[in-house]
Design an enzyme around this catalytic site. Sequence first.
Site, short mmCIF file in Angstrom:
data_model
loop_
_atom_site.label_atom_id
_atom_site.label_comp_id
_atom_site.label_asym_id
_atom_site.label_seq_id
_atom_site.Cartn_x
_atom_site.Cartn_y
_atom_site.Cartn_z
N GLY A 13 -5.19 2.65 8.79
CA GLY A 13 -5.59 3.11 7.46
C GLY A 13 -6.32 2.02 6.71
O GLY A 13 -6.10 1.81 5.51
N SER A 15 -9.43 1.70 5.82
CA SER A 15 -10.72 2.01 5.19
C SER A 15 -10.63 2.20 3.69
O SER A 15 -11.63 2.11 3.00
CB SER A 15 -11.29 3.28 5.82
OG SER A 15 -10.43 4.38 5.56
N ARG A 16 -9.42 2.48 3.19
CA ARG A 16 -9.29 2.77 1.75
C ARG A 16 -8.10 2.03 1.16
O ARG A 16 -7.20 1.59 1.89
CB ARG A 16 -9.06 4.27 1.54
CG ARG A 16 -10.20 5.14 2.01
CD ARG A 16 -10.06 6.55 1.47
NE ARG A 16 -9.01 7.32 2.10
CZ ARG A 16 -7.94 7.82 1.46
NH1 ARG A 16 -7.80 7.61 0.16
NH2 ARG A 16 -7.02 8.51 2.10
N ASN A 91 -0.30 0.02 8.00
CA ASN A 91 -0.51 0.35 6.59
C ASN A 91 -0.68 1.84 6.34
O ASN A 91 -0.40 2.32 5.24
CB ASN A 91 -1.76 -0.41 6.10
CG ASN A 91 -2.29 0.14 4.80
OD1 ASN A 91 -1.76 -0.17 3.73
ND2 ASN A 91 -3.31 0.99 4.86
N SER A 143 7.71 0.14 1.02
CA SER A 143 7.54 0.40 -0.42
C SER A 143 8.85 0.05 -1.12
O SER A 143 9.93 0.14 -0.51
CB SER A 143 7.24 1.88 -0.65
OG SER A 143 7.41 2.22 -2.00
N TYR A 156 9.48 10.45 1.58
CA TYR A 156 8.77 9.16 1.54
C TYR A 156 9.76 7.98 1.58
O TYR A 156 9.58 7.02 2.33
CB TYR A 156 7.91 9.11 0.29
CG TYR A 156 7.03 7.89 0.13
CD1 TYR A 156 5.85 7.77 0.87
CD2 TYR A 156 7.35 6.88 -0.77
CE1 TYR A 156 5.02 6.67 0.72
CE2 TYR A 156 6.53 5.78 -0.93
CZ TYR A 156 5.36 5.68 -0.19
OH TYR A 156 4.54 4.58 -0.35
N ALA A 158 12.79 7.97 2.76
CA ALA A 158 13.41 7.89 4.09
C ALA A 158 12.47 7.19 5.07
O ALA A 158 12.89 6.34 5.87
CB ALA A 158 13.75 9.29 4.59
N LYS A 160 10.11 5.02 4.37
CA LYS A 160 9.90 3.61 4.02
C LYS A 160 11.17 2.78 4.26
O LYS A 160 11.09 1.61 4.64
CB LYS A 160 9.42 3.49 2.57
CG LYS A 160 8.02 4.09 2.35
CD LYS A 160 6.97 3.40 3.22
CE LYS A 160 5.55 3.85 2.93
NZ LYS A 160 4.55 3.18 3.77
P1 NAP Z 1 -4.31 5.65 0.18
O1 NAP Z 1 -5.28 5.08 -0.77
O2 NAP Z 1 -3.90 7.09 0.05
O3 NAP Z 1 -4.83 5.38 1.68
C1 NAP Z 1 -4.07 5.83 2.76
C2 NAP Z 1 -4.69 5.30 4.03
O4 NAP Z 1 -3.90 5.72 5.14
C3 NAP Z 1 -6.10 5.84 4.24
O5 NAP Z 1 -6.91 4.79 4.71
C4 NAP Z 1 -5.90 6.89 5.33
O6 NAP Z 1 -7.02 7.02 6.19
C5 NAP Z 1 -4.75 6.29 6.11
N1 NAP Z 1 -4.03 7.30 6.89
C6 NAP Z 1 -3.24 8.30 6.44
N2 NAP Z 1 -2.76 9.00 7.48
C7 NAP Z 1 -3.27 8.44 8.60
C8 NAP Z 1 -3.14 8.72 9.98
N3 NAP Z 1 -2.38 9.73 10.41
N4 NAP Z 1 -3.81 7.94 10.87
C9 NAP Z 1 -4.58 6.90 10.44
N5 NAP Z 1 -4.73 6.59 9.13
C10 NAP Z 1 -4.09 7.35 8.23
O7 NAP Z 1 -2.94 4.84 0.15
P2 NAP Z 1 -2.59 3.35 -0.35
O8 NAP Z 1 -2.08 3.47 -1.73
O9 NAP Z 1 -3.69 2.43 -0.05
O10 NAP Z 1 -1.33 3.07 0.58
C11 NAP Z 1 -1.38 2.25 1.73
C12 NAP Z 1 0.04 1.98 2.18
O11 NAP Z 1 0.75 1.33 1.11
C13 NAP Z 1 0.82 3.24 2.51
O12 NAP Z 1 1.67 3.01 3.60
C14 NAP Z 1 1.65 3.47 1.25
O13 NAP Z 1 2.81 4.21 1.51
C15 NAP Z 1 1.94 2.05 0.84
N6 NAP Z 1 2.30 1.89 -0.58
C16 NAP Z 1 1.42 2.24 -1.56
C17 NAP Z 1 1.82 2.08 -2.89
C18 NAP Z 1 0.92 2.43 -4.04
O14 NAP Z 1 1.38 2.38 -5.20
N7 NAP Z 1 -0.35 2.76 -3.82
C19 NAP Z 1 3.10 1.59 -3.19
C20 NAP Z 1 3.95 1.27 -2.16
C21 NAP Z 1 3.55 1.41 -0.84
P3 NAP Z 1 -7.99 8.32 6.15
O15 NAP Z 1 -8.56 8.37 4.77
O16 NAP Z 1 -8.99 8.05 7.20
O17 NAP Z 1 -7.10 9.50 6.45
#
Ligand code: NAP
Length: 248
Positions: A13, A15-16, A91, A143, A156, A158, A160
């Site tokens: 993941g 890319s974003r 990630n 998380s 979620y 569970a 994490k």
């Molecule tokens: P996000 O902006 O929604 O990005 C999610 C990323 O995961 C995207 O790049 C997506 O790729 C990829 N992804 C999802 N399902 C996938 C799959 N089956 N195979 C490959 N790639 C997949 O999320 P984020 O906020 O950056 O979160 C990144 C990580 O941090 C996650 O594990 C999230 O649980 C954790 N986190 C985030 C926060 C927060 O506040 N943002 C807090 C705690 C933990 P595609 O677009 O190509 O599908």
Amino acid sequence: MTDLAGKTALVTGGSRGIGRAISLELAARGAAVFVNYRQSAKAADIVVAEITGAGGTAAAVQADVQSADDVTALFKQITSEAGTLDILVNNAGMTRDNVIMMMKPEDFDQVLATNLRSCWLCCKSAARIMMRKRTGAIINITSVVGIAGNGGQTNYAASKAGIIGLTKSLAKELAVRGVRVNAVAPGFVETDMTADLSDELKGAAIDAIPLGRMGAPDDIAKAVAFLASTDASYITGQTLVVDGGMVM
Ligand code: NAP
């Protein structure tokens, strides 16, 4: 800083959001980075262009990391193109929030597969390479919700919490082979994942953060890069909380 020069990394993941920041940070420190995506091909290409434009090395690699076949193919591609892997960052993640009475079993299964099964699958493939090399660093993105819980996120939380248990268990398995396994637990970070939350909810969350702001993806990326580096060579099995003091 070029402390990761000569290392090859995979960011799922990548890319974003947080994954994008991690890909850029590892590359800025000298690592060659495989930027994994599931559907955001354009975003992955932009990250790769940003890295190569700055003189770094990167490639975009498509795989749905909840699929065992996709993960096998992904690691085959990495070993054929780079010959090795030194750093794995699990990630990729998603949310599908609801109170338990409204949550469907499919919502539970999908979140567990995307967040936890993917992590286990990639750890298994990476371990095969790293154990042979007797070195490597795996960083799993969990998380604070996996530590403290959160209403509306039983699935979620569970997934994490599972990542934290997986991290500790694998750290115990792989330490003897020189492979370190750690987790980073972000708090409330500004990405697409949190973009749809109401201003009211965001305001309440920020009120609960002692440092008084949401996290930036870069805040998480710096912690990941530290755990990937030799500065962390005596750290394994740990969960580094990066949340502005929200959970302590
Ligand atoms: P996000 O902006 O929604 O990005 C999610 C990323 O995961 C995207 O790049 C997506 O790729 C990829 N992804 C999802 N399902 C996938 C799959 N089956 N195979 C490959 N790639 C997949 O999320 P984020 O906020 O950056 O979160 C990144 C990580 O941090 C996650 O594990 C999230 O649980 C954790 N986190 C985030 C926060 C927060 O506040 N943002 C807090 C705690 C933990 P595609 O677009 O190509 O599908």
